[in-house]
Scaffold this motif. Structure first.
Motif, mmCIF file in Angstrom:
data_model
loop_
_atom_site.group_PDB
_atom_site.id
_atom_site.type_symbol
_atom_site.label_atom_id
_atom_site.label_comp_id
_atom_site.label_asym_id
_atom_site.label_seq_id
_atom_site.Cartn_x
_atom_site.Cartn_y
_atom_site.Cartn_z
ATOM 1 N N SER A 120 0.825 -1.197 0.000
ATOM 2 C CA SER A 120 0.000 0.000 0.000
ATOM 3 C C SER A 120 0.866 1.256 0.000
ATOM 4 C CB SER A 120 -0.906 -0.012 1.237
ATOM 5 O OG SER A 120 -1.691 1.157 1.271
ATOM 6 N N GLY A 121 0.594 2.161 -0.925
ATOM 7 C CA GLY A 121 1.326 3.413 -0.993
ATOM 8 C C GLY A 121 2.673 3.326 -1.676
ATOM 9 N N GLU A 122 3.035 2.180 -2.197
ATOM 10 C CA GLU A 122 4.316 1.995 -2.868
ATOM 11 C C GLU A 122 4.093 1.459 -4.264
ATOM 12 O OE1 GLU A 122 6.998 -0.486 -0.704
ATOM 13 O OE2 GLU A 122 6.753 0.605 1.157
ATOM 14 N N GLY A 123 5.060 1.685 -5.117
ATOM 15 C CA GLY A 123 5.003 1.115 -6.451
ATOM 16 C C GLY A 123 5.319 -0.366 -6.410
ATOM 17 N N PRO A 124 5.048 -1.069 -7.492
ATOM 18 C CA PRO A 124 5.359 -2.505 -7.530
ATOM 19 C C PRO A 124 6.862 -2.747 -7.438
ATOM 20 C CG PRO A 124 4.612 -1.739 -9.672
ATOM 21 C CD PRO A 124 4.475 -0.591 -8.734
ATOM 22 N N THR A 131 9.242 -9.168 10.811
ATOM 23 C CA THR A 131 9.849 -9.307 9.490
ATOM 24 C C THR A 131 9.005 -8.563 8.461
ATOM 25 O OG1 THR A 131 10.717 -11.475 10.117
ATOM 26 C CG2 THR A 131 10.620 -10.996 7.763
ATOM 27 N N VAL A 132 9.660 -7.870 7.534
ATOM 28 C CA VAL A 132 8.947 -7.173 6.460
ATOM 29 C C VAL A 132 7.983 -8.173 5.823
ATOM 30 C CG1 VAL A 132 9.238 -6.018 4.231
ATOM 31 C CG2 VAL A 132 10.900 -5.623 6.068
ATOM 32 N N PRO A 133 6.688 -7.823 5.698
ATOM 33 C CA PRO A 133 5.686 -8.796 5.263
ATOM 34 C C PRO A 133 5.985 -9.538 3.959
ATOM 35 C CG PRO A 133 4.600 -6.847 6.108
ATOM 36 C CD PRO A 133 6.074 -6.532 6.042
ATOM 37 N N ASN A 134 6.445 -8.832 2.918
ATOM 38 C CA ASN A 134 6.726 -9.552 1.673
ATOM 39 C C ASN A 134 7.952 -10.451 1.811
ATOM 40 O OD1 ASN A 134 8.155 -6.949 1.589
ATOM 41 N ND2 ASN A 134 8.785 -7.548 -0.456
ATOM 42 N N HIS A 135 8.889 -10.105 2.687
ATOM 43 C CA HIS A 135 10.046 -10.981 2.933
ATOM 44 C C HIS A 135 9.598 -12.224 3.703
ATOM 45 C CE1 HIS A 135 13.210 -7.542 2.537
ATOM 46 N NE2 HIS A 135 12.428 -7.654 1.488
ATOM 47 N N ALA A 183 8.379 -23.917 1.515
ATOM 48 C CA ALA A 183 7.428 -24.838 0.881
ATOM 49 C C ALA A 183 7.924 -25.321 -0.489
ATOM 50 C CB ALA A 183 6.073 -24.155 0.726
ATOM 51 N N GLY A 184 9.083 -24.820 -0.934
ATOM 52 C CA GLY A 184 9.657 -25.270 -2.196
ATOM 53 C C GLY A 184 9.091 -24.574 -3.420
ATOM 54 N N ARG A 185 8.405 -23.454 -3.256
ATOM 55 C CA ARG A 185 7.860 -22.716 -4.386
ATOM 56 C C ARG A 185 8.859 -21.639 -4.815
ATOM 57 N NH1 ARG A 185 3.193 -23.676 -1.127
ATOM 58 N NH2 ARG A 185 3.375 -21.666 -0.110
ATOM 59 N N ILE A 186 9.095 -21.520 -6.114
ATOM 60 C CA ILE A 186 10.095 -20.602 -6.650
ATOM 61 C C ILE A 186 9.544 -19.195 -6.868
ATOM 62 C CG2 ILE A 186 11.518 -20.128 -8.696
ATOM 63 C CD1 ILE A 186 12.773 -22.177 -6.997
ATOM 64 N N SER A 187 8.276 -19.048 -7.251
ATOM 65 C CA SER A 187 7.780 -17.700 -7.536
ATOM 66 C C SER A 187 6.348 -17.513 -7.070
ATOM 67 C CB SER A 187 7.871 -17.405 -9.037
ATOM 68 O OG SER A 187 6.965 -18.208 -9.746
ATOM 69 N N SER A 188 5.985 -16.239 -6.850
ATOM 70 C CA SER A 188 4.609 -15.906 -6.469
ATOM 71 C C SER A 188 4.424 -14.403 -6.543
ATOM 72 C CB SER A 188 4.302 -16.384 -5.047
ATOM 73 O OG SER A 188 4.986 -15.579 -4.114
ATOM 74 N N LYS A 189 3.213 -13.981 -6.240
ATOM 75 C CA LYS A 189 2.881 -12.565 -6.142
ATOM 76 C C LYS A 189 2.475 -12.298 -4.697
ATOM 77 C CE LYS A 189 1.412 -12.138 -10.839
ATOM 78 N NZ LYS A 189 1.231 -11.074 -11.730
ATOM 79 N N TYR A 190 2.695 -11.062 -4.259
ATOM 80 C CA TYR A 190 2.313 -10.662 -2.907
ATOM 81 C C TYR A 190 1.701 -9.277 -2.972
ATOM 82 C CZ TYR A 190 2.533 -9.358 1.976
ATOM 83 O OH TYR A 190 2.194 -8.963 3.230
ATOM 84 N N GLY A 191 0.508 -9.121 -2.432
ATOM 85 C CA GLY A 191 -0.132 -7.811 -2.342
ATOM 86 C C GLY A 191 -0.857 -7.350 -3.582
ATOM 87 N N TRP A 192 -1.009 -8.194 -4.573
ATOM 88 C CA TRP A 192 -1.723 -7.806 -5.799
ATOM 89 C C TRP A 192 -3.180 -8.122 -5.665
ATOM 90 C CZ3 TRP A 192 0.423 -5.085 -9.756
ATOM 91 C CH2 TRP A 192 1.805 -4.968 -9.749
#
Length: 88
Positions: A24-28, A66-70, A79-88
């Protein structure tokens, strides 16, 4: 205070996570996380005005501050997942 920090040979790094995030309030932002298999030196907090501390912890015990996206990225790495989105 201070020190030389950690030295890592790029050949000893493995891509652990890529995360596309928005707060919120920040760019991607796009973040990458690497797993170091070997390193030398000692980590230290080089930005104490921005970071409250530096700690070793298990994936099952990620600190609340801890910073939420970190924190989300660390949970996905565990969990062994390589990629995802956060906050979209």
């Amino acid at each position: 205070m201070g020190g030389n920090g950690v030295c890592i040979d790029p050949d000893h790094l493995e891509l652990a996570r890529a995360i596309d995030c928005r707060a919120s309030g920040e760019g991607p932002r796009f973040g990458t996380f690497y797993r170091a298999h070997f390193w030398g030196g000692e980590p230290y907090n080089a930005e104490p005005d921005k970071c409250s501390g530096l700690f070793w912890f298990s994936f099952s015990d990620i600190p609340d501050k801890t910073v939420p996206n970190h924190a989300a990225a660390l949970q996905h790495i565990a969990a062994g997942r390589i990629s995802s989105k956060y906050g979209w």
